[in-house]
Every structure is written in structure tokens, then in C-alpha cells.
Write a protein that holds these residues in place. Structure first.
Motif, short mmCIF file in Angstrom:
data_model
loop_
_atom_site.label_atom_id
_atom_site.label_comp_id
_atom_site.label_asym_id
_atom_site.label_seq_id
_atom_site.Cartn_x
_atom_site.Cartn_y
_atom_site.Cartn_z
N GLY A 294 54.41 28.76 35.63
CA GLY A 294 54.53 28.17 37.08
C GLY A 294 54.26 29.20 38.14
N GLY A 295 54.71 30.42 37.79
CA GLY A 295 54.40 31.64 38.59
C GLY A 295 52.91 31.90 38.66
N ALA B 189 50.64 29.79 37.75
CA ALA B 189 49.76 28.69 38.51
C ALA B 189 49.77 29.03 40.07
N GLY B 190 51.12 29.22 40.73
CA GLY B 190 51.06 29.11 41.91
C GLY B 190 50.18 30.44 42.63
N TYR B 191 50.21 31.66 41.86
CA TYR B 191 49.44 32.62 42.57
C TYR B 191 47.99 32.45 42.35
N ALA C 174 47.69 37.90 38.23
CA ALA C 174 48.92 37.39 38.44
C ALA C 174 50.09 37.90 37.73
N GLY D 20 46.52 29.54 42.55
CA GLY D 20 46.33 28.18 43.02
C GLY D 20 45.55 26.94 41.90
N ARG D 21 46.57 26.91 41.07
CA ARG D 21 46.05 25.93 40.03
C ARG D 21 47.37 25.28 39.42
N LYS D 22 47.25 24.00 38.85
CA LYS D 22 48.49 23.29 38.31
C LYS D 22 48.65 24.06 36.88
N ALA D 23 50.12 24.25 36.81
CA ALA D 23 50.65 24.80 35.56
C ALA D 23 50.08 23.87 34.45
N ASN E 233 54.31 37.88 38.28
CA ASN E 233 54.49 36.37 37.90
C ASN E 233 54.19 36.20 36.53
#
Length: 493
Positions: A276-277, A279-281, A267, A283-286, A272
Motif C-alpha cells: 500500500g505504501g 502504491a501510494g508513493y 518508494a 500513484g498506482r493501485k495496490a 515505503n
């Protein structure tokens, strides 16, 4: 008397000086030093040569049971002292006292390399060392052993002297052995072409072993040989460097969920940089990333850089260039690479290499130049913090990305912290007058911003592709504009 550095050791002048000072201390009483650093940085060579130069004792621990390790240490002690046979060491308390006894007559270097191997099977070993070095204990008072514990497991070594750890307050030396900086790395690889040096550094960084054992001294002959070198030395399954990035995670005992850690690194390699970036990459929560991010930081593979202009905001970057290269270029084409199609993979990866590897690493090199090599006269002060930042224009509600922001020391009395320089850094684009104009506007925004002193902020522009004639002419009469080309990056301040 100074201790000459052996010719076998490249660079490392500061590290050798600190080690020589530590082991040459004539004062009575045994002392402790801790040396740490990722594998393949030359720690073993440094400490072995130190022991040799001072007539000291070197012991390299291995992955073994406590009984086997004590047996090996006893054998090594017997050979070192000229005893008729191995020294009997019933436990680690006796072993540490035997090491202290080596320094009864003079300051004596004693090196225990890969100390984490021993502590992993004997969890009380740090406490035993602590007890052995208790002030007032006769065995310590009567010894001038200079005990150096060395390890490559950064998470373990970092905790050895931290917080409530047993050895906290016992060490007189805490020496990290970091990879070579980009200038030293160019010298080590024998590369005099700055553009080629940047490309090579962006892949292998400053790890000395990657120049020797891992590619058998195979360096690109010139810029025209770079692509062939990548194919034959880095993307070649027969070379040790090929799988090295994967092994870096597997070697640290604290990195148990390698799939998760590789995803986090991928990521970041994709750009990223925020929690937050990331986590989004993946697929997890921050909130789920605190542990893996902390573990990767402790292992020395990730570093969190605070935004110099926005308190509480930070970004992550990968410290090891080879890991970035692996995640961005090698992992997506791993099957083809194992099938020895490295040349095809490399041809198709040029754009990705430039955007995900070369460009970001070049930016980091320029930031390192500003923080380490640029003198106070160049920046108008000593840079205490250098990073990238995002500057918001409230009037237009637009954001300005700054590749470089250099801050000076925080003045006493709560005065605003000086912003020494802001900068634009680009690898493959020629910088021109519009880039200087943008930095001028951002500086004006900074001057209106409370909490920052931007009255004497300098504008830094750095490009591997060079600068337009208009920009060169415009900057010629301005002392507040710095143009940093490749030659200045590698040879000037």
C-alpha cells in the motif's frame, strides 16, 4: 580426495566444497548442476578455476545467434580435445551429446557459463538438455560429465528447475552464489574499523567486483578518508560504479518497464515498505503492483519479509545496497553529479544518507547477525526466522515498532512458536534504560498473547553509538539482555 580451493578465490568455502563434491562424483552417469547469482558475484571466476583445477571444459556464452554460438562452442571443443580443427555441431542436440562424450573416461567438469544467452535464441535448449539426461539413455549412462549450467538472469535461472520446467528433477546441484555477507565483505575490502566497514557496506554491499574492477582497488584508507572515497569512487562519473545501479535493471531481460521498476525501488528506498505504501508513493493501485513486485523479487533486487508476529503482513526491502544508495542519494541529484559536483552533493546528502541508507542497512545487518552468526547459546535457541515487526498494545491502542524479532523453530504438535529475542537497533543514537524498559513492556505484551511463547525471550539492544552507563549497569546482572555493539557485530556471537 579434497580439491584445494585456488588462492585467487576469496571466501566462498561452502560454494567451492559443494562444487568440488559435485564434479568429483565417481558414479557412472552424466549429472547436471545449476549455478546462479547476480552478476559480479564471482561466479565466472569460481567456475573457471573449478574447470582449470579438474582439467575440465569451460565455455562462456555470449549474446549471439544460435549458429554463431554453435560455431564458437565447436571451436572451443576442438581446442580442448586437441582435434585438428573445430568440432562440427549441426544443432544443439549434437552439441549436448558432444559435451557428454567428454566424460566417457572419467568424471569431467563441463561448464556452460551465461546459459540464458544460449536459451534466449534457442528456446528448446532446456528440453534438449533434459532429453540428453534421460535415465537409461546410452549417451548418459556411458558418460560421467558433470555439466554445470550457470547464469546471471535470476528470473530465468529460478524458473529453470521450477514447476513444470523441462529440467525439474534432473539437477543434482542447485547452487546460488550470493553477495558476501557484511563480515566477509569487510575482510575483502581490507577494512578493520567496524564503523567504517558498516558505512562502506551500506553503499557497495558484498559484491566482489565493486572492490576490484569498478573502483580499481580504491578503498577508503581510514574513517577520515570515507567522504573523499565516496566522492572519488562512487559519485565520480568517470568510475564504472557511478552508473552500475542503473545497469542492474537494464541487464535483466524480464525488466522491461524500467521506469516503473525504478519508481518501485525509489518508494522502498524512501521507507515505503508495504504494498500500500509503495502504491501510494508511485500513484498506482495496490492491485496493479503484483507483477512489478514479483518481477523485482525474481530478479533478486527486492525481497518480501513476512512480519514474524502478524500473519499475512509483510514488508519489502531492497537487497542490493548500491540500488538503495542510488535511489536515495544519487538519483535526486543526478544532473549535478554528471556535472562533477559530487563533493557538493555528498555534503548536502549526509542526513538523507544516514536516515534512508545507513540506518536501515545497519538494522538489516544486525538481523543478519542474529540469524547467521549468533549461536543458540546467545539467543537461547537457533533462530529460524528473523525480521522486523509491529506489535499492537490493545489496552492503549498504540503500536510498538520492533527492529528485530527472532523466532525459533515451530514445535511439533501445534505448540506456540518460541520468540527467542526482540530488539531495538539504532545507528546514530546511544541506547539507554528507557529503551530496555520499552522492550520489557513489549515482552510482557507478547507473554499475554496467544500463539507465541515469550517466556524466555531475550532483549537485544544494538547501537553503533554505544550504550549509556545506566544501561550497561542494568544489563550486567541479566542473562536475558544482549548488548550488541560494533565489535560484537563483526567479531562475536
Amino acid at each position: 580426495m579434497t580439491l584445494p580451493k585456488p588462492a585467487e578465490i576469496f571466501d566462498r568455502d561452502a560454494e567451492w566444497h559443494e562444487l568440488a563434491r559435485f564434479v568429483g562424483d565417481e558414479r557412472p552417469g552424466a549429472t547436471l548442476g545449476v549455478v546462479s547469482g547476480r552478476r559480479r558475484q564471482g561466479k565466472t571466476l569460481l567456475l573457471y578455476q573449478l574447470a582449470q583445477a579438474t582439467g575440465g571444459f569451460y565455455f562462456g556464452a555470449t549474446e549471439a545467434t544460435a549458429t554463431d554460438s554453435l560455431r564458437r562452442l565447436g571451436t572451443a571443443l576442438g581446442e580442448h580435445t586437441g582435434a585438428p580443427g573445430p568440432v562440427h555441431l549441426p544443432d544443439w542436440a549434437h552439441a549436448v551429446d558432444a559435451l557428454l562424450a567428454l566424460g566417457r573416461d572419467r568424471p569431467t567438469t563441463v561448464v556452460i557459463d551465461e546459459f540464458p544467452y544460449l536459451a534466449r535464441t534457442s528456446h528448446d535448449l532446456p528440453s534438449i538438455v533434459q532429453h540428453a539426461l534421460t535415465p537409461g539413455r546410452p549417451e548418459r549412462i556411458g558418460s560421467r560429465t558433470r555439466l554445470l549450467l550457470c547464469g546471471s538472469a535470476l528470473s530465468f535461472m529460478g524458473g529453470l528447475l521450477a514447476g513444470s520446467a523441462p529440467l525439474r528433477g534432473r539437477a543434482g546441484l542447485e547452487l546460488p552464489v550470493a553477495p558476501l555477507d557484511f563480515r566477509a565483505a569487510a575482510g575483502f575490502w581490507g577494512i578493520t574499523d567496524p564503523a567504517l566497514a558498516v558505512r562502506v557496506f551500506s553503499i557497495v554491499g558484498g559484491t566482489p567486483a565493486y572492490r576490484r574492477e569498478y573502483v580499481q582497488d580504491d578503498a577508503p584508507a581510514d574513517a577520515a578518508d570515507f567522504d573523499n572515497w565516496v566522492t572519488r569512487a562512487v559519485l565520480n562519473p568517470a568510475r564504472p560504479l557511478f552508473r552500475e545501479a542503473r545497469y542492474l535493471l537494464a541487464e535483466d531481460p524480464d525488466l522491461r518497464e524500467t521506469a516503473l521498476y525504478h519508481s518501485v525501488l525509489a518508494a522502498v528506498a524512501e521507507g515505503n515498505a508495504t504494498r500500500g505504501g509503495i502504491a501510494g508513493y508511485i500513484g498506482r493501485k495496490a492491485t496493479d503492483l503484483q507483477h512489478p513486485l514479483t518481477v523485482l523479487e525474481d530478479a533478486g533486487l527486492l525481497v518480501r519479509d513476512p512480519d514474524p508476529l502478524r500473519s499475512g503482513r509483510s514488508s519489502y526491502r531492497i537487497t542490493e545496497p548500491l540500488v538503495t544508495f542510488y535511489e536515495a542519494v544519487m538519483k535526486p541529484a543526478w544532473t549535478a553529479l554528471e556535472q562533477r559536483r559530487g563533493a557538493d552533493v555528498w555534503r548536502g546528502a549526509q542526513r538523507r544518507f544516514t536516515s534512508a541508507v545507513l540506518g536501515p542497512r545497519f538494522e538489516e545487518m544486525v538481523r543478519q547477525w542474529a540469524g547467521r552468526f549468533a549461536g543458540p547459546e546467545t539467543l537461547g535457541g537457533l533462530a529460524a526466522q528473523v525480521g522486523s515487526a509491529t506489535m499492537t498494545d490493545p489496552a492503549t491502542r498504540t503500536s510498538h515498532e520492533l527492529d528485530l524479532v527472532a523466532l525459533g523453530e515451530q514445535p511439533l504438535g501445534g505448540a506456540p512458536r518460541p520468540v527467542l529475542a526482540i530488539g531495538e537497533v539504532k545507528w546514530g543514537r546511544t541506547l539507554g534504560q528507557p529503551d530496555l524498559d520499552r522492550l520489557d513492556r513489549v515482552r510482557e505484551l507478547l507473554r499475554r498473547r496467544p500463539g507465541a511463547d515469550a517466556e524466555r525471550t531475550r532483549l537485544l539492544l544494538s547501537s553503533a553509538a554505544g550504550f549509556t552507563e545506566q544501561l550497561v549497569a542494568a544489563s550486567a546482572g541479566r542473562t536475558d539482555v544482549l548488548l550488541v555493539d560494533l565489535e560484537r557485530l563483526y567479531g562475536g556471537d
